[in-house]
Scaffold this active site. Structure first.
Site, PDB file in Angstrom:
ATOM      1  N   ASP A   1       0.868  -1.171   0.000  1.00  0.00           N
ATOM      2  CA  ASP A   1       0.000   0.000   0.000  1.00  0.00           C
ATOM      3  C   ASP A   1       0.911   1.228   0.000  1.00  0.00           C
ATOM      4  O   ASP A   1       2.090   1.136   0.359  1.00  0.00           O
ATOM      5  CB  ASP A   1      -0.894  -0.022   1.241  1.00  0.00           C
ATOM      6  CG  ASP A   1      -1.826   1.178   1.311  1.00  0.00           C
ATOM      7  OD1 ASP A   1      -2.350   1.586   0.255  1.00  0.00           O
ATOM      8  OD2 ASP A   1      -2.003   1.714   2.414  1.00  0.00           O
TER       9      ASP A   1
ATOM     10  N   ASP B   1       0.009   5.118   0.990  1.00  0.00           N
ATOM     11  CA  ASP B   1      -0.148   6.045   2.109  1.00  0.00           C
ATOM     12  C   ASP B   1      -0.257   5.276   3.417  1.00  0.00           C
ATOM     13  O   ASP B   1      -1.138   4.428   3.586  1.00  0.00           O
ATOM     14  CB  ASP B   1      -1.390   6.922   1.895  1.00  0.00           C
ATOM     15  CG  ASP B   1      -1.314   7.699   0.584  1.00  0.00           C
ATOM     16  OD1 ASP B   1      -0.201   8.113   0.215  1.00  0.00           O
ATOM     17  OD2 ASP B   1      -2.356   7.852  -0.079  1.00  0.00           O
TER      18      ASP B   1
END
Length: 397
Positions: A226, A228
């Site tokens: 991922d 952020d």
């Protein structure tokens, strides 16, 4: 087979060899390509025009056509004004799975050098000429066919040059015979050697071997990340460099995964696009910045998938349910379709349960990351990985 087809366009398992070679180079952060063409240049130009869309990558592919065949050195001299101040050069008919970061690091360590060669260690030279080194410097080139018993180094056809070296290239002639030996004699060439997989499709038996071997060698585990909250601090809809900051250990984790021979992929929900806070172009610009900063420390991201859709998006084109938006697995599944990934030995790291659910739905192991350093979280996974696999070259072990 090559009477009407340039050798780099010969098919390997249904794809032009140059397709695979450029994909391997582009995943390591190279975004601009210049193909030096002579024979069947119009066919090369058609290939170049279609390649970015076919690979699904934001790259530019240009062609420099020689007015007359000029050899490998002359082709480079002809393209002089289109080269970057520092540029990679690749043979179009061979693949050496040596990380490009090693050449960047070697050139940085040797500011006097005009170039770095990637060298393959062999138990015997066979059909190749050999390269001699003292320390980090390339000192001489020996032609094929001479007495060359025992272990040796051969030129793998991957270089990193400063543009100044092109002044040493003849208007017509061979880089390997007319330029490199003189640079070596003047102490202007460095070298990096490894046992990484190498194949040259220049003879029929190795071309036949490439049909099944290359894709098998490209199959490797992947690290899915991922963005952020994992790669960078989650400051809410991060779309500009001034709001971006790496999470502790993130550059190191990505570099470590690269060096262990894993793909590194980013899969990220980007509802900020759907809400109109920023556009897809802003997202891509920031990803380019991230890639450049990773390259500076020896790491890279191989590929990216992002989902701008959200059921309550402010912008109507993005207001929808999407099988790409995590916890749905669409982004991961698309990467699995595109790349030869060893899914059973891959890993997803995310900071939310939706990341872990997406990984599980795609058949990938997931790890939740919320505190600490990313490289520390990754270390147990990499500890179980074998070293980068060596390969063969021209029938040599």
């Amino acid at each position: 087979m090559t009477a009407g087809t340039p050798k780099p366009l010969l098919p390997i398992a249904g794809r032009p060899f140059l397709d695979i070679l450029i994909e391997e180079i582009a995943r390591q952060g190279v975004r601009r390509f210049l193909l030096l063409a002579a024979f069947e240049a119009d066919r090369i130009a058609r290939f170049a025009a279609a390649l970015p869309d076919r690979l699904g990558r934001r790259i530019t592919v240009e062609v420099a056509t020689e007015p007359a065949p000029a050899g490998t050195g002359g082709a480079l001299a002809h393209a002089r004004d289109r080269l970057d101040p520092v540029f990679f050069l690749f043979n179009g008919d061979s693949w050496f799975d040596q990380p490009l970061a090693s050449l960047r690091a070697a050139l940085a360590r040797t500011p006097r050098a005009l170039g770095v060669l990637a060298l393959r260690r062999l138990s015997g030279a066979g059909r190749y000429g050999t390269v001699e080194m003292e320390g980090a410097s390339v000192t001489a080139f020996r032609p094929a066919g001479g007495p060359q018993p025992g272990p040796c180094l051969v030129n793998a056809g991957v270089y990193l040059f400063r543009r100044e070296m092109v002044s040493r290239c003849p208007a017509a002639g061979a880089l390997e015979h007319d330029t490199l030996p003189g640079l070596a004699a003047d102490g202007l060439l460095a070298g990096v050697s490894s046992d990484a997989y190498f194949i040259d499709i220049g003879v029929p038996e190795d071309y036949a071997r490439a049909q099944h071997e290359i894709e098998a060698r490209r199959r490797k585990p992947a690290l899915f990340l991922d963005r952020d909250g994992v790669i960078n601090e989650d400051r809410g809809y991060v779309a500009t460099r001034d709001r971006f900051a790496f999470m502790p250990g993130a550059p190191e984790a990505i570099r470590d995964a690269n060096e262990a021979g894993c793909y590194v992929f980013v899969v990220t929900n980007q509802a900020g696009i759907g809400h109109g806070y920023y556009g897809a172009a802003d997202f891509h610009r920031l990803m380019d910045v991230i890639q450049d900063e990773l390259l500076a420390v020896g790491g890279h991201i191989d590929d990216v998938r992002f989902c701008p859709d959200h059921p309550e998006a402010a912008l109507e084109p993005y207001r929808r349910q999407s099988d790409w938006r995590k916890p749905a697995p669409g982004m991961i599944l698309d990467l699995l379709r595109h790349w030869p990934v060893d899914a059973a030995n891959s890993l997803m790291i995310g900071d939310r349960l939706s990341d872990i659910e997406a990984a599980a739905a795609a058949g990938i192991r997931g790890v939740l990351f919320q505190t600490g350093r990313l490289d520390d979280v990754l270390r147990p996974f990499l500890a179980g990985r074998p070293a980068r696999l060596a390969g063969s070259a021209g029938g040599q072990p």
